[in-house]
Design an enzyme around this catalytic site. Sequence first.
Site, PDB file in Angstrom:
ATOM      1  N   LYS A   1       0.691  -0.600   0.278  1.00 15.51           N
ATOM      2  CA  LYS A   1      -0.058   0.020   0.078  1.00 15.51           C
ATOM      3  C   LYS A   1       1.519   1.328   0.233  1.00 15.51           C
ATOM      4  O   LYS A   1       2.027   1.658   1.060  1.00 15.51           O
ATOM      5  CB  LYS A   1      -1.193   0.026   1.334  1.00 15.51           C
ATOM      6  CG  LYS A   1      -2.049   0.864   1.591  1.00 15.51           C
ATOM      7  CD  LYS A   1      -2.870   1.493   2.441  1.00 15.51           C
ATOM      8  CE  LYS A   1      -2.133   2.291   3.347  1.00 15.51           C
ATOM      9  NZ  LYS A   1      -1.313   3.583   2.631  1.00 15.51           N
TER      10      LYS A   1
ATOM     11  N   GLY B   1       6.762   4.841   7.620  1.00 17.77           N
ATOM     12  CA  GLY B   1       6.352   6.237   8.090  1.00 17.77           C
ATOM     13  C   GLY B   1       7.027   6.675   9.280  1.00 17.77           C
ATOM     14  O   GLY B   1       7.968   6.706  10.190  1.00 17.77           O
ATOM     15  N   SER B   2       5.537   7.385   9.627  1.00 20.71           N
ATOM     16  CA  SER B   2       5.593   8.179  10.976  1.00 20.71           C
ATOM     17  C   SER B   2       5.987   7.033  12.310  1.00 20.71           C
ATOM     18  O   SER B   2       5.575   6.334  12.090  1.00 20.71           O
ATOM     19  CB  SER B   2       5.168   9.387  11.322  1.00 20.71           C
ATOM     20  OG  SER B   2       3.546   8.891  11.636  1.00 20.71           O
ATOM     21  N   VAL B   3       6.541   7.928  13.265  1.00 20.38           N
ATOM     22  CA  VAL B   3       6.148   7.244  14.867  1.00 20.38           C
ATOM     23  C   VAL B   3       4.924   6.972  14.960  1.00 20.38           C
ATOM     24  O   VAL B   3       4.420   6.000  14.995  1.00 20.38           O
ATOM     25  CB  VAL B   3       7.130   8.254  15.542  1.00 20.38           C
ATOM     26  CG1 VAL B   3       7.155   7.404  17.270  1.00 20.38           C
ATOM     27  CG2 VAL B   3       8.766   7.930  15.252  1.00 20.38           C
ATOM     28  N   PRO B   4       3.797   7.504  15.318  1.00 12.20           N
ATOM     29  CA  PRO B   4       3.115   7.755  15.507  1.00 12.20           C
ATOM     30  C   PRO B   4       1.711   7.059  14.853  1.00 12.20           C
ATOM     31  O   PRO B   4       1.082   5.873  15.233  1.00 12.20           O
ATOM     32  CB  PRO B   4       2.025   9.553  15.401  1.00 12.20           C
ATOM     33  CG  PRO B   4       2.510  10.259  15.640  1.00 12.20           C
ATOM     34  CD  PRO B   4       3.926   9.202  14.900  1.00 12.20           C
ATOM     35  N   THR B   5       2.135   6.806  13.719  1.00 14.34           N
ATOM     36  CA  THR B   5       1.572   5.324  12.200  1.00 14.34           C
ATOM     37  C   THR B   5       2.020   4.539  13.387  1.00 14.34           C
ATOM     38  O   THR B   5       1.787   3.236  13.252  1.00 14.34           O
ATOM     39  CB  THR B   5       1.687   6.000  11.456  1.00 14.34           C
ATOM     40  OG1 THR B   5       0.938   7.510  11.187  1.00 14.34           O
ATOM     41  CG2 THR B   5       0.512   4.819  10.363  1.00 14.34           C
TER      42      THR B   5
ATOM     43  N   GLU C   1      10.342   0.906  10.015  1.00 14.16           N
ATOM     44  CA  GLU C   1      11.071   1.737  10.110  1.00 14.16           C
ATOM     45  C   GLU C   1      10.408   3.480   9.739  1.00 14.16           C
ATOM     46  O   GLU C   1       9.557   3.915   9.317  1.00 14.16           O
ATOM     47  CB  GLU C   1      11.058   1.526   8.025  1.00 14.16           C
ATOM     48  CG  GLU C   1      11.979   0.715   7.871  1.00 14.16           C
ATOM     49  CD  GLU C   1      13.281   0.542   8.108  1.00 14.16           C
ATOM     50  OE1 GLU C   1      13.773   1.132   8.512  1.00 14.16           O
ATOM     51  OE2 GLU C   1      14.251  -0.479   8.373  1.00 14.16           O
TER      52      GLU C   1
ATOM     53  N   CYS D   1      14.255  10.557   6.545  1.00 15.68           N
ATOM     54  CA  CYS D   1      13.956  10.028   7.537  1.00 15.68           C
ATOM     55  C   CYS D   1      15.053   9.634   8.458  1.00 15.68           C
ATOM     56  O   CYS D   1      15.147  10.842   9.738  1.00 15.68           O
ATOM     57  CB  CYS D   1      13.654   8.916   6.702  1.00 15.68           C
ATOM     58  SG  CYS D   1      14.826   7.206   6.687  1.00 15.68           S
TER      59      CYS D   1
ATOM     60  N   GLU E   1      10.756  16.306  14.529  1.00 14.81           N
ATOM     61  CA  GLU E   1      11.687  16.042  12.935  1.00 14.81           C
ATOM     62  C   GLU E   1      10.819  17.265  11.912  1.00 14.81           C
ATOM     63  O   GLU E   1       9.778  17.003  12.401  1.00 14.81           O
ATOM     64  CB  GLU E   1      11.015  14.318  12.752  1.00 14.81           C
ATOM     65  CG  GLU E   1      11.377  14.676  11.138  1.00 14.81           C
ATOM     66  CD  GLU E   1      10.433  12.780  10.635  1.00 14.81           C
ATOM     67  OE1 GLU E   1      10.084  12.331  10.840  1.00 14.81           O
ATOM     68  OE2 GLU E   1      11.083  12.224  10.347  1.00 14.81           O
TER      69      GLU E   1
ATOM     70  N   GLU F   1      16.423  -3.022   7.023  1.00 16.06           N
ATOM     71  CA  GLU F   1      15.972  -3.128   4.981  1.00 16.06           C
ATOM     72  C   GLU F   1      17.115  -2.905   5.339  1.00 16.06           C
ATOM     73  O   GLU F   1      18.902  -2.713   5.450  1.00 16.06           O
ATOM     74  CB  GLU F   1      15.119  -1.881   5.051  1.00 16.06           C
ATOM     75  CG  GLU F   1      13.732  -2.232   5.553  1.00 16.06           C
ATOM     76  CD  GLU F   1      13.001  -1.707   4.625  1.00 16.06           C
ATOM     77  OE1 GLU F   1      13.297  -0.191   4.148  1.00 16.06           O
ATOM     78  OE2 GLU F   1      11.868  -2.150   4.401  1.00 16.06           O
TER      79      GLU F   1
END
Length: 521
Positions: A204, A256-260, A278, A312, A415, A492
């Site tokens: 996705k 993606g971001s930390v909250p997600t 990541e 990032c 960030e 990764e």
Amino acid sequence: MFLCAVGAGVTSLFRTPWIAAVAAMSTGTFVQLEPLNYRDGARVEPADSCGTEKAFEPATGRVIATLQCSGEKEVSLAVKNAKAAFKVWSKKSGMERCEVLLEAARMIKEQKDAIATMETINNGKSIFEARLDVDTSWQCLEYYAGLAASMAGEHVQLPGGSFGYTRREPLGVCVGIGAWNYPFQIACWKSAPALACGNAMIFKPSPFTPVSALLLAEIYTKAGVPPGLFNVVQGGAATGQFLCQHPDVAKVSFTGSVPTGVKIMEMSAKGIKPVTLELGGKSPLIIFSDCDLENAVKGALLANFLSQGQVCCNGTRVFVQQEIVDKFTEEVVKQTKKIKIGDPLLEDTRMGPLINGPHLERVCGFIKLAKEQGATVLYGGEQYVPTDPKLKFGYYMTPCILTNCSDGMTCVREEIFGPVMSILSFETEAEVLERANDTTFGLAAGIFTRDIQRAHRVAAELQAGTCYINNYNVSPVELPFGGYKKSGFGRENGRVTLEYYSQLKTVYVEMGNVESPFESQ
Ligand SMILES: NC(=O)c1ccc[n+]([C@@H]2O[C@H](COP(=O)([O-])OP(=O)(O)OC[C@H]3O[C@@H](n4cnc5c(N)ncnc54)[C@H](O)[C@@H]3O)[C@@H](O)[C@H]2O)c1
Ligand SMILES: CCCCC=O
């Protein structure tokens, strides 16, 4: 494949005229008309939808696609197709998988300019950089193609002639969820090791950058993966949730971001699914007074201004030793002023637009707050309108250098994900190490020094998943990449990633009789 204003019409991705037409496309001409989901080896409209999202061309602000966000039914169909393909693919030998991945890598290389052009149109990064991203993408496929046949277990001799062995087996249907800053590269960095290990993947992309993952899906199909092995579903948070919560999904790899990331981990925990996270960063770059100054200045620019600062692992906290801070700052400003901002499809552009209007506002908000908190804007940090009228509504800004920063300021702690460098001075190694590690993030760090012992000593103390010595933001596929602390876990790239896309089975083999305490007397 796409309707574009260069007279290509609707053509096949795999015909040379298509590649040439797309590679020659100019800013302001592309419109995506074909379906953006990919299932069972073909582009499809989703079976159901949970809303729509618009994707933009950041260079002009034009809408280039309106996405149907995939609903639960579409996600289930993608999982069903992936399961069927997994049955076929997981039975293939490593060498057979290698052959298909090598062919896919060859096709990416052949279509490098066309893929890079699509990436630039949808993401806004300069064509120069997009080509580099495509290079690390096909290299990643080649690398894991080479490792596919080396997946092996151990043989262990046991008493009485009995023995055991281990098998490294695929997990099943893996989900990849991507961020918008490296859309094609992220799809490759996740799918190449997943497929090499024998898994299927549903990817996705971010709804901001839906386009280029489809090119990868078409390439995989053409290279010979079974239909359904690599599917693309489009959508935002709701679609991502359907994917993570699906009982037949074996693993989630998220960028993606930390909250997600927190939400992904919570959802995966409910299904006891392994996750790779990541996430974001606020990485330190430490420049000692004994460095090669020219290299250090180049490193600082690489650490802050690639992809308009939307990287990032960027080293946005630039700690410079007191003795050279003035000289360094003067040189950094001089070089930053030379960065050419503008149409990202032009060969000499080095900085294109940010991803979208709200993000541009957010980045400018950080700069405004930095000034209010006492920082000085030494250069840039303003919205920018290129002279070409077609770029008038694009999301451009000038790269920003902040001085008079202190460790507690928001611009130094959070960030920003934009082209904003904060310069901080330091006196001693011990002091800078403590300050550099004083963050909840731990993705990357950099050191510039000529003292080889200090370089390794400092690298060993830095709390970061990647440490660069005398360079920055170089990510060869042979080296593992990933975070410490809130920047995530799992890796990764590199050989170790095979472990994140496989599971270990132990087989015990008895060569004698069964000895049991329950034996009849
Ligand atoms: N460590 C890395 O390798 C790496 C690489 C690139 C970007 N990043 C980080 O990504 C961030 C920027 O990317 P972004 O703005 O796209 O991040 P984001 O967290 O907003 O979104 C990332 C992806 O998650 C999806 N998503 C959002 N909510 C979800 C939910 N509840 N469930 C499932 N999926 C959901 C989004 O649609 C998107 O595809 C930055 O913090 C950056 O540092 C990290
Ligand atoms: C160097 C590539 C990593 C991408 C992070 O945003």
